[in-house]
Structure formats: C-alpha cells, structure tokens
Motif scaffolding. Structure first.
Motif, PDB file in Angstrom:
ATOM      1  N   PRO A   7       0.734  -1.503  -0.052  1.00  0.00           N
ATOM      2  CA  PRO A   7      -0.516  -0.026  -0.085  1.00  0.00           C
ATOM      3  C   PRO A   7       1.016   1.608  -0.236  1.00  0.00           C
ATOM      4  O   PRO A   7       1.703   1.163   0.959  1.00  0.00           O
ATOM      5  CB  PRO A   7      -0.686   0.270   1.215  1.00  0.00           C
ATOM      6  CG  PRO A   7       0.190  -0.951   2.446  1.00  0.00           C
ATOM      7  CD  PRO A   7       1.195  -1.765   1.370  1.00  0.00           C
ATOM      8  N   GLN A   8       0.191   2.275  -0.691  1.00  0.00           N
ATOM      9  CA  GLN A   8       1.477   3.460  -0.571  1.00  0.00           C
ATOM     10  C   GLN A   8      -0.388   5.200  -0.727  1.00  0.00           C
ATOM     11  O   GLN A   8      -1.231   4.299  -1.168  1.00  0.00           O
ATOM     12  CB  GLN A   8       2.065   3.420  -1.974  1.00  0.00           C
ATOM     13  CG  GLN A   8       3.008   2.671  -2.111  1.00  0.00           C
ATOM     14  CD  GLN A   8       3.648   2.590  -3.682  1.00  0.00           C
ATOM     15  OE1 GLN A   8       2.900   3.252  -4.480  1.00  0.00           O
ATOM     16  NE2 GLN A   8       5.183   3.092  -4.259  1.00  0.00           N
ATOM     17  N   THR A   9       0.681   5.780   0.019  1.00  0.00           N
ATOM     18  CA  THR A   9      -0.289   7.007   0.546  1.00  0.00           C
ATOM     19  C   THR A   9       0.378   8.104  -0.629  1.00  0.00           C
ATOM     20  O   THR A   9       1.531   8.275  -0.333  1.00  0.00           O
ATOM     21  CB  THR A   9      -0.620   7.334   1.871  1.00  0.00           C
ATOM     22  OG1 THR A   9      -1.425   6.298   2.969  1.00  0.00           O
ATOM     23  CG2 THR A   9      -1.260   8.130   1.574  1.00  0.00           C
ATOM     24  N   THR A  10      -0.348   8.740  -1.346  1.00  0.00           N
ATOM     25  CA  THR A  10       0.537  10.048  -2.006  1.00  0.00           C
ATOM     26  C   THR A  10      -0.405  11.615  -1.462  1.00  0.00           C
ATOM     27  O   THR A  10      -1.903  11.471  -1.087  1.00  0.00           O
ATOM     28  CB  THR A  10      -0.027   9.825  -3.678  1.00  0.00           C
ATOM     29  OG1 THR A  10      -0.820   9.845  -3.784  1.00  0.00           O
ATOM     30  CG2 THR A  10       1.326   8.488  -3.862  1.00  0.00           C
ATOM     31  N   LEU A  32      -4.997  14.369  -2.525  1.00  0.00           N
ATOM     32  CA  LEU A  32      -4.892  12.701  -1.550  1.00  0.00           C
ATOM     33  C   LEU A  32      -5.565  11.400  -2.239  1.00  0.00           C
ATOM     34  O   LEU A  32      -6.237  10.838  -2.728  1.00  0.00           O
ATOM     35  CB  LEU A  32      -5.621  12.987  -0.243  1.00  0.00           C
ATOM     36  CG  LEU A  32      -5.307  12.025   0.588  1.00  0.00           C
ATOM     37  CD1 LEU A  32      -4.027  12.041   1.078  1.00  0.00           C
ATOM     38  CD2 LEU A  32      -6.261  12.090   2.172  1.00  0.00           C
ATOM     39  N   TYR A  34      -4.638   6.760  -2.487  1.00  0.00           N
ATOM     40  CA  TYR A  34      -4.179   5.619  -2.460  1.00  0.00           C
ATOM     41  C   TYR A  34      -4.051   4.514  -3.321  1.00  0.00           C
ATOM     42  O   TYR A  34      -4.738   4.382  -4.381  1.00  0.00           O
ATOM     43  CB  TYR A  34      -4.743   5.081  -0.581  1.00  0.00           C
ATOM     44  CG  TYR A  34      -5.318   6.140   0.019  1.00  0.00           C
ATOM     45  CD1 TYR A  34      -4.470   6.148   1.027  1.00  0.00           C
ATOM     46  CD2 TYR A  34      -6.865   7.161   0.165  1.00  0.00           C
ATOM     47  CE1 TYR A  34      -5.103   6.861   2.017  1.00  0.00           C
ATOM     48  CE2 TYR A  34      -6.840   7.793   1.020  1.00  0.00           C
ATOM     49  CZ  TYR A  34      -6.443   7.908   2.290  1.00  0.00           C
ATOM     50  OH  TYR A  34      -5.908   8.571   3.388  1.00  0.00           O
ATOM     51  N   ARG A  35      -3.062   3.895  -3.077  1.00  0.00           N
ATOM     52  CA  ARG A  35      -2.729   2.794  -4.503  1.00  0.00           C
ATOM     53  C   ARG A  35      -2.028   1.255  -3.604  1.00  0.00           C
ATOM     54  O   ARG A  35      -1.224   1.615  -2.681  1.00  0.00           O
ATOM     55  CB  ARG A  35      -1.934   3.737  -5.261  1.00  0.00           C
ATOM     56  CG  ARG A  35      -1.118   2.333  -6.346  1.00  0.00           C
ATOM     57  CD  ARG A  35       0.025   2.900  -6.967  1.00  0.00           C
ATOM     58  NE  ARG A  35       0.426   1.863  -7.510  1.00  0.00           N
ATOM     59  CZ  ARG A  35       1.128   1.490  -9.319  1.00  0.00           C
ATOM     60  NH1 ARG A  35       0.175   2.114  -9.742  1.00  0.00           N
ATOM     61  NH2 ARG A  35       1.274   0.643  -9.095  1.00  0.00           N
ATOM     62  N   TRP A  36      -2.847   0.518  -3.622  1.00  0.00           N
ATOM     63  CA  TRP A  36      -2.182  -0.794  -2.984  1.00  0.00           C
ATOM     64  C   TRP A  36      -2.632  -1.968  -4.860  1.00  0.00           C
ATOM     65  O   TRP A  36      -3.930  -2.037  -5.469  1.00  0.00           O
ATOM     66  CB  TRP A  36      -4.044  -1.286  -2.170  1.00  0.00           C
ATOM     67  CG  TRP A  36      -4.858  -1.244  -2.566  1.00  0.00           C
ATOM     68  CD1 TRP A  36      -5.489  -2.937  -2.695  1.00  0.00           C
ATOM     69  CD2 TRP A  36      -6.264  -0.312  -2.679  1.00  0.00           C
ATOM     70  NE1 TRP A  36      -7.304  -2.542  -3.294  1.00  0.00           N
ATOM     71  CE2 TRP A  36      -7.230  -1.106  -2.986  1.00  0.00           C
ATOM     72  CE3 TRP A  36      -6.204   1.017  -2.809  1.00  0.00           C
ATOM     73  CZ2 TRP A  36      -8.232  -0.089  -3.287  1.00  0.00           C
ATOM     74  CZ3 TRP A  36      -7.400   1.453  -2.796  1.00  0.00           C
ATOM     75  CH2 TRP A  36      -7.920   0.248  -3.579  1.00  0.00           C
ATOM     76  N   THR A  50      -6.484   2.265  -7.501  1.00  0.00           N
ATOM     77  CA  THR A  50      -5.350   3.310  -7.439  1.00  0.00           C
ATOM     78  C   THR A  50      -7.087   4.359  -6.731  1.00  0.00           C
ATOM     79  O   THR A  50      -8.117   3.995  -8.066  1.00  0.00           O
ATOM     80  CB  THR A  50      -4.936   4.143  -8.102  1.00  0.00           C
ATOM     81  OG1 THR A  50      -4.099   3.280  -8.702  1.00  0.00           O
ATOM     82  CG2 THR A  50      -4.296   5.765  -8.011  1.00  0.00           C
ATOM     83  N   THR A  52      -8.438   8.373  -5.176  1.00  0.00           N
ATOM     84  CA  THR A  52      -8.074   8.975  -5.198  1.00  0.00           C
ATOM     85  C   THR A  52     -10.217   9.988  -4.488  1.00  0.00           C
ATOM     86  O   THR A  52     -10.201  10.093  -5.210  1.00  0.00           O
ATOM     87  CB  THR A  52      -7.551  10.487  -6.461  1.00  0.00           C
ATOM     88  OG1 THR A  52      -6.545   9.532  -6.853  1.00  0.00           O
ATOM     89  CG2 THR A  52      -7.870  11.822  -6.209  1.00  0.00           C
TER      90      THR A  52
END
Length: 320
Positions: A7-10, A32, A34-36, A50, A52
């Motif tokens: 998981p990633q948060t941008t 904002l 999130y990607r997983w 993804t 947003t």
C-alpha cells in the motif's frame, strides 16, 4: 500481512502557469491518493487499484485581449464557462490489470477501468455557506463549478507474430454526464461537464491524423464548432472536447535494422456531446451534428507509417 498489497499513500500539491498572448491560465491543485496491489508485485502481472478520494483544483483565467474576449462572447454560454475561473473537485477510482511487460514474447494484455465523480465538494460548501439554497453552479457567486459522473475503459493487446514482428491493438471508450446543473428556461443554458474533465481526441497517443485534442465533436470541425470569425486570435480558442469518446487503434511493427523499427498504423475514433449546446440560433455550435446520436456516428479515420528508434533506455517515435 499488508506487505503483499504494497500500500502507498500520496499527498501532492501542484502549481502550473500558462501564459499566452490572449490569456493567462494558472492552476493550483491538491490531491490525496491511495494505491494498493491485489497480488504481490511481480514482473509478469500487475493488478492494482488507485483511489483518489479528494482532488481539488482552482483554475484562474485572465483574458489579455479585447479581440479574444469578443471571440469568447460569440460562443454559446455553456462553452463560455471554459474561460471562467473555476473550482474543481473530484473523487476517482481506477482498476488496472496488466501483463504488459517490457520484453514481450507472448500475448499480453492491459485493461484499465476508471470511474469518477466531480463537483460535489463546492456544491456542498456552497450550500453550507450560502443563504440561498438554489443552485447556480457558482461557488459564492464567483467560481464556476460543475457536477458530473464519468467512466472509461481502455484495453490494449500485444500480439507477437514472429521474430521482430508484432501487432498492437487498443480500444478506448468513455462517457460523462453533467447533473444538478442550472437550467434557466429564460436563458436556455445547459452546463456541460467542466472543460478539464471532458474527453479529448487527437494527437500522438490518440488519433494521429489530428492535432492534439482537435478531433470533433461529432460531425463538426473545430472551426465550425467555435463559429470562428475573422480574428487574429481565433486560433487560440480552446478545443471543446466532448462527453462521449470512442477510439480504436492498430499498429503493426517490424524490425528493419538494429535499433530501427517501422510501423504501419491506423486509428478510428471521435468525441461527442451528450446534449446539444443551446443558445444562439444562428451559431453552428447549436447544430445537432455535435451530439451523440445515430445520425452522428461518424468516425475520424487515419492511416500512416511510423519510425521507431528503440535504444532500450529510450524510444523515439516519428509518425507520418
């Protein structure tokens, strides 16, 4: 256990400035995301989502030319909003399935589905901050906003045909629809999907026989839609795009020598509006030729030849 999802948060901020002779355009943005991954990341297959939940943009446009302003004033009201200050917000989700690797020797696929909803944040804030409960699509009577729903689907397939030969197919379709817009019977104004959120066709990665974003809408050329007058600044008007899109591309590549490939390609597609642009009876923009209908299922078509210079770390393209 969450590691396999990677998981990633941008969180990102952006600022862009465009300066032309006719107008200046600045965009300030925040998003904002999130990607997983749905499976552990690997080189053969990618399945990823993804989300947003919040993306906000403030678009400011300043007109520098009286001649250009007169050109804008000749456009229908629904299109004149493309040149107004705007408050844009959206919520976006995309799902991607890909076996599309760099070194491909077997059939591979790429599928991406996207859904998007926009304009709800300024709508809700305007209701909380304003005494007047009726919608006018203007945030605090100043910044234009539009609410809309949008969805798209893209599919690409890579087919090897033997050593040094390959066929690449692509299909793309999408539709967007504005809702909760102000429809004033006295002014006959219908607000389309905001400019930044429409579909556009034409360019190096789309319909290669047209300049970027200039194909359509429907059976209208760009000049006909804009109802161009004799004006030195008319060519700087923004291409309108559309709310419905269809594109299909095919490209056959084969090695010529070392790093040089040749490509034969063809493209088919167009964009349309889903409702007629109203106002100004004599304007070509009012023509139903720009609307998605059985009579307007006319597609742009091009064929060409391309050169691919593949240096492994860099690919250069030249299409004619």
């Amino acid at each position: 256990k969450l590691e396999r999802f990677h998981p990633q948060t941008t969180l990102s901020f952006s600022l862009s400035q465009e300066n032309r002779q006719e107008f200046d355009r600045s965009v300030t943005g925040f998003d904002l995301g999130y990607r997983w991954h749905h499976i552990r990341p690997n080189t053969k297959k990618l399945i990823v989502s993804t989300l947003t939940p919040l993306a906000i943009n403030f678009i400011d446009i300043r007109i520098n030319s009286a001649d250009f302003q007169a050109q804008i004033d000749s456009l229908p009201q629904a299109i004149r909003t493309d040149y107004q200050a705007r408050f844009s917000s959206l919520l976006n989700y995309s799902f991607t399935y890909s076996t599309y690797g760099r070194n491909r020797v077997t059939h591979t696929n790429f599928i991406q589905a996207t859904v998007e909803m926009g304009g709800n944040l300024p709508f809700l804030l305007d209701r909380l901050l304003s005494e007047n409960g009726e919608g006018d699509n203007l945030f605090q009577n100043n910044l234009f906003y539009g609410q809309y729903l949008k969805g798209s689907l893209e599919y690409k397939r890579f087919i090897p045909l033997g050593p040094g030969r390959e066929l690449i197919l692509r299909g793309f379709m999408g539709a967007a629809k504005a809702y909760n817009t102000n429809q004033d019977s006295s002014q006959q104004i219908y607000l389309h999907v905001p400019y930044e959120n429409r579909f556009f066709s034409g360019g190096a990665n789309s319909m290669r026989g047209w300049r970027s974003n200039t194909l359509g809408p429907g059976r209208l050329s760009l000049g006909e839609f804009q109802n161009l007058q004799t004006s030195s600044s008319a060519s700087s008007l923004l291409a309108p795009g559309g709310e419905i899109i269809f594109e299909a591309n095919a490209e056959y590549r084969f090695d010529v020598y070392s790093y040089l490939e040749l490509a034969l390609f063809t493209d088919l597609g167009n964009v349309w509006f889903n409702q007629e642009v109203e106002e100004f009876e004599e304007s070509p923009s009012d023509s139903p030729k720009s609307v998605f209908s059985r009579d307007n299922l006319v597609l742009g078509w091009d064929v060409g030849i391309g050169f691919r210079f593949d240096f492994s770390f860099l690919i250069l393209r030249l299409d004619i």
